[in-house]
Design an enzyme around this catalytic site. Structure first.
Site, short mmCIF file in Angstrom:
data_model
loop_
_atom_site.label_atom_id
_atom_site.label_comp_id
_atom_site.label_asym_id
_atom_site.label_seq_id
_atom_site.Cartn_x
_atom_site.Cartn_y
_atom_site.Cartn_z
CD GLU A 11 -2.72 -1.13 2.59
OE1 GLU A 11 -2.60 -0.17 3.39
OE2 GLU A 11 -3.48 -2.09 2.81
N GLY A 12 2.16 1.15 0.03
CA GLY A 12 3.02 2.32 0.19
C GLY A 12 3.39 2.58 1.63
#
Length: 347
Positions: free
Chosen positions: A319-320
């Site tokens: 997701e970062g």
């Protein structure tokens, strides 16, 4: 939608600004080199901005590229594909893992559905504005995308980068979402580096030994099927990638071509960065590795890119999220370079 330039070299960050930052740091009221890698990081920011001292990074943004992958139907993940749309809603509502970490670090998060297996008519239209298709082909059996779909996704990512930068983004992060995506990442890394699947395949969401062996064999089959086509980065994405991966490649190269640095997350982003460097040589100079992934392919890919992760918390969320944790390190580097007095001014 803008059209990304294929294999067009990216202009390097400013050597003059980098040298000026090192000189500035060396003259500060501290022992020479006392801040270690933080000094190098600050000089990198200055070189990317083309100015010394650099501006503080007040506007940092994560773009999460979501997509499903046909290979997930073959049992390569510990979780079902239905998790992907559920997590799209989680990120869209601001309640996912990356959302919590981003809120704590003054980072903005946006999500784009490039290839999720279902549509989202009840979410804002912007989320699906660039959607290429529903899911992707199972890479051990067929191509993930057509070449036209790859080009569409690359252009979408380039447009997203252009829009975010025009809106003031100073540092960008490419996030990922999609069950089966570590399988795609491993295949792309293996193809990019010319190494066997066993060297780059990891446990992803936490699979057992038998599933890991199955996942590895499946990736080997995909590599054999793709053959020599993988020497072309666009064909590599068509054969082994997915719409979300191709969009992220366009996003990373689009940021670099516009002079804005990118902080990489885990194995997904690093796989994309390898392809991005082949697609637009020189891109890697604009990249920093945010965190060290638990996936074995990431280390090999980072070695090829010449990058060392800024933090290591043994994370594998995606997701970062890991890159978001590195944002304070980058901001701290800038703060040190701009906030510590020159020794000459104190004596």
């Amino acid at each position: 939608m803008s059209s990304p330039a294929v294999r067009t070299p990216v202009q390097a960050p400013s050597n003059a600004a980098y040298a000026a930052a090192r000189t500035l740091s060396d003259g500060q009221a501290k022992p020479l080199g006392a801040l270690g890698d933080l000094e190098t990081l600050a000089a990198w920011v200055a070189s990317c901005q083309g100015t010394c001292p650099p501006r503080q990074l007040d506007d940092v943004r994560v773009m999460v590229f979501a997509g499903d992958h046909g290979v997930s139907a073959d049992g390569v993940s510990a979780y079902p594909a239905a998790i992907t749309p559920a997590m799209v809603y989680g990120i869209a509502s601001g309640h996912a893992g990356v959302s919590a970490l981003a809120a704590a670090n003054d980072v903005t998060v946006r999500i784009y559905d490039l290839g999720v297996a279902v549509d989202f008519p009840d979410l804002p239209a912007e989320i699906s504005r660039f959607k290429v298709r529903q899911s992707s082909g199972a890479i051990h059996l067929t191509d993930a995308l057509t070449r036209a779909e790859v080009e569409q996704a690359l252009a979408a990512g380039d447009t997203i980068a252009a829009e975010q930068i025009a809106d003031g983004a100073q540092l960008l992060i490419s996030g990922d979402l999609g069950i089966g995506n570590t399988t795609i990442a491993a295949a792309l890394i293996a193809a990019s580096l010319g190494v066997p699947a066993a060297a780059v395949t990891g446990r992803g969401t936490g699979i057992d030994e038998g599933t890991l062996a199955h996942k590895t064999a499946l990736i080997e089959a995909a590599l054999a099927r793709a053959g020599a086509r993988v020497t072309d980065p666009v064909e590599r994405l068509a054969a082994l990638g997915a719409a979300d991966f191709a969009a992220a490649v366009g996003f990373i190269t689009g940021a670099a071509r516009r002079g804005v640095p990118v902080l990489l997350d885990g194995v997904i982003a690093v796989a994309e960065a390898l392809v991005a460097e082949d697609f637009a040589p020189g891109t890697k100079a604009w990249l920093q590795a945010g965190h060290r992934s638990t996936e074995p392919g990431q280390a090999l890919a980072l070695d090829r890119l010449g990058l060392t992760p800024l933090v290591d918390f043994s994370m594998r969320l995606g997701e970062g999220s890991g890159a978001v944790l590195a944002v304070p390190m980058v901001r701290s580097a800038v703060a040190a370079l701009t906030g510590i007095a020159q020794l000459s001014d104190l004596t």
